[in-house]
Design a protein around this motif. Structure first.
Motif, short mmCIF file in Angstrom:
data_model
loop_
_atom_site.label_atom_id
_atom_site.label_comp_id
_atom_site.label_asym_id
_atom_site.label_seq_id
_atom_site.Cartn_x
_atom_site.Cartn_y
_atom_site.Cartn_z
N SER A 93 -50.27 35.15 5.30
CA SER A 93 -48.81 35.32 5.42
C SER A 93 -48.01 34.19 4.79
O SER A 93 -46.81 34.29 4.65
CB SER A 93 -48.45 35.40 6.89
OG SER A 93 -48.83 34.20 7.53
N ASP A 94 -48.67 33.09 4.41
CA ASP A 94 -47.91 31.92 3.96
C ASP A 94 -47.99 31.69 2.45
O ASP A 94 -47.74 30.59 1.98
CB ASP A 94 -48.35 30.67 4.72
CG ASP A 94 -49.85 30.41 4.59
OD1 ASP A 94 -50.54 31.22 3.93
OD2 ASP A 94 -50.34 29.42 5.15
N VAL A 95 -48.38 32.72 1.69
CA VAL A 95 -48.46 32.52 0.24
C VAL A 95 -47.34 33.27 -0.46
O VAL A 95 -47.00 34.39 -0.09
CB VAL A 95 -49.83 32.96 -0.34
CG1 VAL A 95 -50.94 32.08 0.21
CG2 VAL A 95 -50.14 34.42 -0.06
N MET A 141 -47.83 29.57 -4.56
CA MET A 141 -47.79 28.42 -3.65
C MET A 141 -48.12 28.86 -2.23
O MET A 141 -47.70 29.94 -1.80
CB MET A 141 -46.38 27.81 -3.68
CG MET A 141 -46.33 26.39 -3.23
SD MET A 141 -47.14 25.34 -4.45
CE MET A 141 -47.69 24.01 -3.50
N ASP A 142 -48.87 28.03 -1.52
CA ASP A 142 -49.03 28.19 -0.07
C ASP A 142 -47.91 27.35 0.54
O ASP A 142 -47.90 26.13 0.36
CB ASP A 142 -50.41 27.67 0.35
CG ASP A 142 -50.63 27.71 1.87
OD1 ASP A 142 -49.66 27.54 2.62
OD2 ASP A 142 -51.78 27.89 2.28
N ILE A 143 -46.98 28.00 1.23
CA ILE A 143 -45.80 27.27 1.72
C ILE A 143 -45.92 26.89 3.20
O ILE A 143 -44.92 26.75 3.89
CB ILE A 143 -44.49 28.05 1.44
CG1 ILE A 143 -44.57 29.49 1.97
CG2 ILE A 143 -44.20 28.05 -0.05
CD1 ILE A 143 -43.24 30.24 1.89
N THR A 154 -48.97 24.84 12.76
CA THR A 154 -48.68 23.47 13.21
C THR A 154 -48.13 22.60 12.08
O THR A 154 -47.31 21.73 12.33
CB THR A 154 -49.94 22.80 13.77
OG1 THR A 154 -51.00 23.04 12.85
CG2 THR A 154 -50.31 23.36 15.12
N ARG A 155 -48.56 22.87 10.85
CA ARG A 155 -48.12 22.00 9.74
C ARG A 155 -46.65 22.25 9.38
O ARG A 155 -46.07 21.51 8.61
CB ARG A 155 -49.02 22.21 8.52
CG ARG A 155 -50.44 21.69 8.75
CD ARG A 155 -51.40 22.13 7.67
NE ARG A 155 -51.64 23.56 7.70
CZ ARG A 155 -52.50 24.19 6.90
NH1 ARG A 155 -53.18 23.53 6.01
NH2 ARG A 155 -52.65 25.50 7.00
N LEU A 156 -46.08 23.33 9.93
CA LEU A 156 -44.68 23.60 9.64
C LEU A 156 -43.80 23.38 10.88
O LEU A 156 -42.69 23.90 10.98
CB LEU A 156 -44.52 25.04 9.09
CG LEU A 156 -43.43 25.27 8.04
CD1 LEU A 156 -43.52 24.29 6.89
CD2 LEU A 156 -43.48 26.68 7.51
MG MG Z 1 -52.22 28.49 4.53
#
Ligand code: MG
Ligand code: GDD
Length: 363
Positions: free
Chosen positions: A110-112, A220-222, A12-14
Motif C-alpha cells: 500500500s505504500d508504493v 518510491m516507497d513512501i 511506525t516509520r511514518l
Molecule cells: Mg514499505
C-alpha cells in the motif's frame, strides 16, 4: 478482475501521522495513498479490491463507505486476527481472488507510488505463457539493501533469485511491491503468517515460474518521511511531464506545486518547488513553502516558512515561525509565533511554545 492491497503493518516509520489513521490512508498529493492505487486498478478493469487489514477496522470501514461510491469499485475488507505477513492475507482472501476464471489478480504494497503501468504489466504477464505463476514489477535503486532484490534474465525477465533485504550486494533491481499473480500460486500459500518475499517468491523463482518486468517511470516507497518527500517531488515531476492541468500557476508559485481548489493562498507568497497543499488550508501573506506537504485544514500564518517537512491535518503554524529539516507535525499541532523547529517530530494535539533547535521527538 480482482486485486488485493496489503494494508496491514503499523506504519511506525511514518509516525506521528499514522497515529491518526492507518498508513494507507495518509494523504499523498491530497488523496489517501491507496486511492491513487485503486484508481489505477479500476482503469485496467479491476472491479473488486480486497483490503487486507490487521488493525483499525472501523477506520477502514469508514474509508470504504466514503470511497466505494466515489471510485465506482467494489471494496471489501479481509481482516486478520493476527498479522498474516505479506502472503498469509492471500490465503485468507482466496475465495475472492480465485474466482474460477483462471484470471490473474494484482497484489500491491500500500505504500508504493509510481505511474502504475498496470496494462503493460498485464500484457507482459500474458506474454510469459501458461506456466508462469507471477510477474513482479521491478525498479532500479541506489541502495538495494532495504528492499527485496530481484536477479533476473534481462531478455526474458525470468527470475533467478529473489533475496529480501540482502546483507551482501546481489543486484540493484528491486521488488517494487506490485505483482500480478496466477491463482495457481495460491496452492503454495498456507493460512498462517507468511512472508511472500522470503517464503514464496524464492521457491517460485527456483522453479523458473516467476518473471519480472522493469517498471517504466518513477517509483518510491513512501513509508518514511524522507522518502515520502522524495516521492512527492517525483510524482509532481511526472504530472508536469504529462502536461497535467492540476499544477498551480501564478506569481506565488515556483516549480511544481499542487494546491487543492478549496485552499486559500495569501499575497506575496513564494510556494514551491515540490509542494502540495491540502483541502481547506489557509496560507497567509508572505509565506514561503518548499519541498513540503501541508495536509487538509492547516493554517500557515503570515511570513511563516515551511521547508522539507510534513504538516499534519488541522495544524497551525504561527506568524514568522520556521518549520524545517524533516520536521513532521502530527494532527492538530499548534506552533506559536516566531519559533524555529529544526527536524522536530511532534505528536498529535501538541502546542509548541518554544523553539526546537535540534532534531528530536516531542511527546
Ligand atoms: Mg514499505
Ligand atoms: N495485511 C497485512 N498484514 N499487511 C501487511 C502485514 C500484515 O501482517 N505486514 C506488512 N503488511 C503490508 C504493509 O502495509 C505494506 O503495504 C506491505 O505489506 C509491505 O510491508 P512494508 O513493511 O512496507 O515492507 P518493506 O517496505 O520493508 O518491504 C516491502 O516493500 C519493498 C518495496 O517498497 C517488500 O515487499 C520488499 O521486497 C520491497 O522491495
Amino acid at each position: 478482475m480482482k486485486a488485493l492491497i496489503l494494508v496491514g503493518g503499523f506504519g511506525t516509520r511514518l509516525r506521528p501521522l499514522t497515529l491518526s489513521c492507518p498508513k494507507p490512508l495518509v494523504d499523498f498529493c491530497n488523496k489517501p495513498m491507496i486511492v491513487h492505487q485503486i484508481e489505477a486498478l479500476k482503469n485496467v478493469g479491476v472491479n473488486e479490491v480486497v483490503l487486507a487489514i490487521n488493525y483499525q477496522p472501523k477506520v477502514m470501514m469508514g474509508f470504504i463507505d466514503e470511497y466505494e461510491k466515489k471510485l465506482g469499485v467494489k471494496i471489501v475488507c479481509s481482516q486478520e486476527e493476527t498479522p498474516m505477513g505479506t502472503a498469509g492475507p492471500l490465503a485468507l482472501a482466496r475465495s475472492i481472488l480465485d474466482d474460477g476464471s483462471g484470471d490473474p489478480f494484482f497484489v500491491l504494497n500500500s505504500d508504493v507510488i509510481c505511474e502504475y503501468p498496470l496494462q503493460q504489466a498485464l500484457d507482459f504477464f500474458k506474454s510469459r505463457g501458461e506456466g508462469a505463476e507471477g510477474t513482479i514489477l521491478v525498479t532500479k535503486v541506489e541502495d538495494p539493501s532495504k528492499y527485496g532484490v530481484v536477479v533476473f534474465d534481462e531478455g526474458t525477465g525470468k527470475v533467478d533469485k529473489f533475496v529480501e533485504k540482502p546483507k551482501v550486494f546481489v543486484g540493484d533491481k528491486i521488488n517494487a511491491g506490485i505483482y500480478l499473480l496466477s491463482p495457481k500460486i495460491l496452492d503454495r500459500i498456507e493460512l498462517r503468517p507468511t512472508s511472500i518475499e522470503k517464503e514464496v517468491f524464492p521457491k517460485v523463482a527456483e522453479e523458473g515460474k516467476l518473471f519480472s518486468m522493469v517498471l517504466p517511470g518513477y517509483w518510491m516507497d513512501i513509508g518514511q518521511p524522507k522518502d515520502y518527500l522524495t516521492g512527492l517531488k517525483l510524482h509532481l515531476n511526472s504530472l508536469a511531464a504529462a502536461g497535467s492541468g492540476e499544477l498551480a500557476k501564478g506569481d506565488n508559485f515556483v516549480g511544481n506545486v499542487l494546491v487543492h481548489p478549496t485552499a486559500k493562498i495569501g499575497a506575496g507568497c513564494k510556494i514551491g518547488p515540490d509542494v502540495s497543499i491540502g483541502e481547506g488550508c489557509v496560507v497567509g501573506d508572505g509565506v514561503r513553502i518548499s519541498n513540503a506537504t501541508v495536509f487538509r485544514g492547516v493554517q500557515i500564518k503570515d511570513h511563516a516558512l515551511v521547508s522539507g517537512s510534513i504538516v499534519g491535518w488541522d495544524s497551525v503554524i504561527g506568524n514568522w515561525s520556521r518549520v524545517e529539516n524533516m520536521s513532521v507535525l502530527g494532527e492538530d499541532v499548534t506552533v506559536k509565533d516566531e519559533l524555529y523547529l529544526n527536524g522536530a517530530v511532534v505528536l498529535l494535539h501538541k502546542e509548541i511554545k518554544a523553539s526546537i533547535e535540534s532534531p528530536q521527538i516531542i511527546l
